[in-house]
Design a protein around this motif. Structure first.
Motif, short mmCIF file in Angstrom:
data_model
loop_
_atom_site.label_atom_id
_atom_site.label_comp_id
_atom_site.label_asym_id
_atom_site.label_seq_id
_atom_site.Cartn_x
_atom_site.Cartn_y
_atom_site.Cartn_z
N ASP A 146 15.45 77.00 20.06
CA ASP A 146 15.88 76.30 18.95
C ASP A 146 17.21 75.92 18.72
O ASP A 146 17.69 74.90 18.48
N GLY A 147 17.82 77.01 18.98
CA GLY A 147 19.50 76.65 19.07
C GLY A 147 20.17 75.71 20.22
O GLY A 147 20.78 74.92 19.82
N ASP A 174 10.80 77.80 21.68
CA ASP A 174 10.75 78.90 20.75
C ASP A 174 11.53 78.68 19.66
O ASP A 174 12.69 78.94 19.22
N ASN A 176 12.40 79.85 16.54
CA ASN A 176 12.53 81.43 15.85
C ASN A 176 13.48 81.43 14.74
O ASN A 176 13.73 82.21 13.89
N LEU A 178 16.56 81.21 14.60
CA LEU A 178 17.90 81.99 14.66
C LEU A 178 18.55 81.39 15.96
O LEU A 178 17.70 81.29 17.06
N GLN A 179 19.73 81.58 16.13
CA GLN A 179 20.44 81.20 17.37
C GLN A 179 21.61 82.54 17.35
O GLN A 179 21.29 83.61 16.66
N LYS A 238 12.00 86.12 15.97
CA LYS A 238 13.18 86.59 16.94
C LYS A 238 13.17 88.12 16.67
O LYS A 238 12.83 88.93 15.71
MG LIG Z 1 16.42 80.72 18.30
#
Ligand SMILES: [Mg+2]
Ligand SMILES: Cc1ncc(C[n+]2csc(CCOP(=O)(O)OP(=O)(O)O)c2C)c(N)n1
Length: 276
Positions: A146-147, A174, A176, A178-179, A238
């Motif tokens: 997603d990042g 994916d 989640n 977060l990156q 994550k």
């Molecule tokens: Mg991510």
């Protein structure tokens, strides 16, 4: 393979991620653990591959666009029999086959070298287009982060895949939240993702990325979808499966020390025992 067996494979993949990161002393556990369930479904249910013949022309293709999650791919490939499991302990060592990011020239079963975010979907498009031109039945799968949605190239590729009606292409996003050093919302929000992908002409399936049964059904739905590519926008956690790594940006790119690895493996073995 049954849903229970696929859950066991996902658990084994998670254990192997931890096991290989310990001697490597570096690598990316968070995004690897996050994708373990879909890799289990892909390599043990969905994809038509021949471990003894990794370049078989009719094989289904796989591209790990979020190449930093290489450990999850290596664990799945080893578990599927592409190379001996002992290789996992050579992760990130010079001269060995498992480098920090996937290298198609070094590792049997790796179809595309990745690591520079944003390029994977374009590569998958090329494979899917080649499949159409060659009138082959193989399917192409790509796992995106997603990042990674912050990369403009992803959206050029999204547009092209719909334009060329690549219904032999399936993306798994994916999601989640977060990156590398914070939430995707803080760093570069890409909301609302389902609406964006729909607007780009894709068939969108929103799915729990840790629900094996739902993932199996989503791949079946993707196969039945004609005239457009499919993307699964998959809510994930994550670091999934290791309590102290879950939902922590700090575990994006840090390897566990011996004590942490032991704790992580203990939790995963307990989960395996519960599965029976
Ligand atoms: Mg991510
Ligand atoms: C072009 C490019 N820019 C920056 C990086 C550094 N980088 C590695 S992982 C990462 C964050 C990726 O986050 P996400 O796509 O959400 O992956 P996941 O959460 O699944 O690990 C970044 C910025 C990179 N690999 N490639």
């Amino acid at each position: 393979m049954s849903v229970l067996e696929l859950k066991r494979k996902a658990n084994q993949i998670r254990q192997d991620i931890i096991t290989m990161l310990l001697p490597a002393k570096s690598g990316h556990p968070g995004g690897s653990l996050s994708s373990a369930d879909v890799l289990s479904v892909l390599y043990f249910h969905e994809m038509n591959v021949r471990p003894e013949e990794p370049h078989w022309a009719d094989r289904d293709r796989f591209v790990l666009a979020k190449g930093h999650a290489a450990p999850v791919l290596y664990a799945a490939l080893a578990e599927r029999g592409f190379f001996p499991k002992e290789e996992l302990l050579g992760l990130r060592q010079t001269g060995r086959m498992l480098q920090g990011h996937p290298d198609m020239k070094k590792t049997p079963g790796v179809d595309m070298s990745t690591g520079s975010l944003g390029q994977g979907l374009s590569a998958a498009n090329g494979m899917a287009m080649a499949g159409k031109l060659d009138q082959k039945d193989y399917r192409v799968h790509v796992v995106l982060g997603d990042g990674e949605m912050a990369e403009g190239q992803v959206w050029e590729a999204a547009m092209a895949a719909a334009h060329y009606k690549l219904d032999n292409l399936v993306a798994f996003l994916d999601f989640n939240g977060l990156q590398i050093d914070g939430t995707t919302d803080q760093v570069m929000s890409s909301d609302p993702l389902p609406d964006k992908w729909k607007a780009f002409g894709w068939h969108v399936i929103e799915v729990d990325g840790h629900d094996i049964e739902a993932l199996v059904a989503a791949f079946t739905e993707a196969k039945a979808t004609k005239g457009k590519p499919t993307i699964m926008i998959a809510k994930t956690i994550k670091g999934k499966g290791v309590s102290f790594m879950e939902d922590q940006a700090g575990w994006h790119g840090n390897a566990p020390n011996a004590e942490q690895a032991e704790q992580a493996l203990k939790e995963l073995r307990e989960e395996a025992a519960q599965l029976g």
